[in-house]
Scaffold this active site. Structure first.
Site, mmCIF file in Angstrom:
data_model
loop_
_atom_site.group_PDB
_atom_site.id
_atom_site.type_symbol
_atom_site.label_atom_id
_atom_site.label_comp_id
_atom_site.label_asym_id
_atom_site.label_seq_id
_atom_site.Cartn_x
_atom_site.Cartn_y
_atom_site.Cartn_z
ATOM 1 N N LYS A 30 9.934 2.212 53.069
ATOM 2 C CA LYS A 30 10.626 1.032 52.567
ATOM 3 C C LYS A 30 10.023 0.722 51.198
ATOM 4 O O LYS A 30 8.822 0.431 51.100
ATOM 5 C CB LYS A 30 10.466 -0.142 53.530
ATOM 6 C CG LYS A 30 11.048 0.140 54.915
ATOM 7 C CD LYS A 30 11.014 -1.074 55.814
ATOM 8 C CE LYS A 30 12.071 -2.079 55.447
ATOM 9 N NZ LYS A 30 12.200 -3.161 56.456
ATOM 10 N N ASP A 131 15.663 -12.399 62.499
ATOM 11 C CA ASP A 131 16.880 -11.708 62.052
ATOM 12 C C ASP A 131 17.338 -10.696 63.102
ATOM 13 O O ASP A 131 17.643 -9.542 62.795
ATOM 14 C CB ASP A 131 16.628 -11.010 60.712
ATOM 15 C CG ASP A 131 17.933 -10.660 59.987
ATOM 16 O OD1 ASP A 131 18.986 -11.238 60.338
ATOM 17 O OD2 ASP A 131 17.905 -9.809 59.086
#
Length: 261
Positions: A30, A131
């Site tokens: 990432k 989330d």
């Protein structure tokens, strides 16, 4: 690390599958690019994801492997988080490919995610994901063997709740799956339960949250076909707009859901 493919790209962020050249294992990179376009919260949330993953150890959560900085051309800089590669496809991808989920399958998925939430919320201090949605749940489904392996990913929005405070303040989440209190920048333990309830409702109905029938701000579960009365009641409990009317904990939600299986 040798990049194999790109799996996600947003402004200033890349998610890549790469091969670790030291051991030939696949990993996830990432990457956050530090430039004038980076939002004020991006660096803070990225750093928080690194710190949280370092502290977590659960078989259904990606494991932290490495973190480093990259110097880019023209004096640019990027940060890279390396974590374990999770095989499978997100529930969102399964839905887009036309897969439907039966109520027993959705109940099983709910139990698996709640097991992860029991671990996260039991950390000291508790960790709220903030989330939970079909796109952040990876399913490696071997139907031939009747095995369902499930993983919770993307901890870029997580928040540790300080032991002296019940609330977390920062607006994050995904509209449709985010509970009302998160629109006000507040998240509590039951916020994850609401998001999971909306996720399971999407799976069992095949409908995005915006297409669900409503009675005020509540989902009108009585108008949804193909859901048993008891499961509909459980989902309504999970997705109560008021935090004090939802399950008090992931353990309580899991115990009740197991009675429906």
């Amino acid at each position: 690390y040798e990049v194999q493919q790109e799996v996600g790209k947003q402004a200033g962020r890349w998610t890549l599958i790469a091969r670790d050249l030291t051991n030939e294992q696949l990993v996830v990179l990432k990457v956050l690019f530090i430039d004038e376009n980076m939002g004020s919260n991006d660096l803070k949330l990225f750093g928080r994801e690194v710190d949280i993953l370092k502290a977590l150890y659960h078989p259904a959560i990606p494991r932290y492997l490495n973190y480093f900085e990259l110097d880019l051309p023209l004096d640019g800089r990027a940060l890279a988080l390396v974590q374990t590669y999770i095989p499978g496809k997100s529930l969102q991808t399964w839905l887009h490919e036309g897969r439907s989920f039966t109520e027993p399958e959705v109940i099983q998925i709910g139990q698996l995610v709640l097991d992860i939430l029991v671990y996260l919320h039991g950390c000291k201090p508790p960790v709220i994901h903030r989330d939970i949605k079909p796109g952040n749940i990876i399913l490696n489904d071997n139907q031939a063997k009747g095995v369902m392996n499930l993983y919770l990913v993307d901890f870029g929005s997580v928040k540790s709740i300080a032991s002296s405070s019940e609330n977390a303040f920062t607006i994050v989440g995904t509209e449709g799956f985010m509970p009302p209190e998160q629109f006000g920048g507040r998240a509590v333990i039951s916020s994850d339960l609401y998001s999971l309830g909306m996720t399971l409702t999407t799976l069992v109905t095949g409908l995005e949250p915006v297409k669900l029938p409503r009675s005020g701000i509540r989902v009108a579960f009585e108008h949804l076909p193909n859901i048993s009365h008891k499961f509909a009641q459980w989902l309504a409990w999970m997705t109560e707009p008021r935090t004090d009317r939802r399950p008090a904990s992931a353990q309580e939600a899991l115990r009740t859901l197991r009675e429906l299986a």
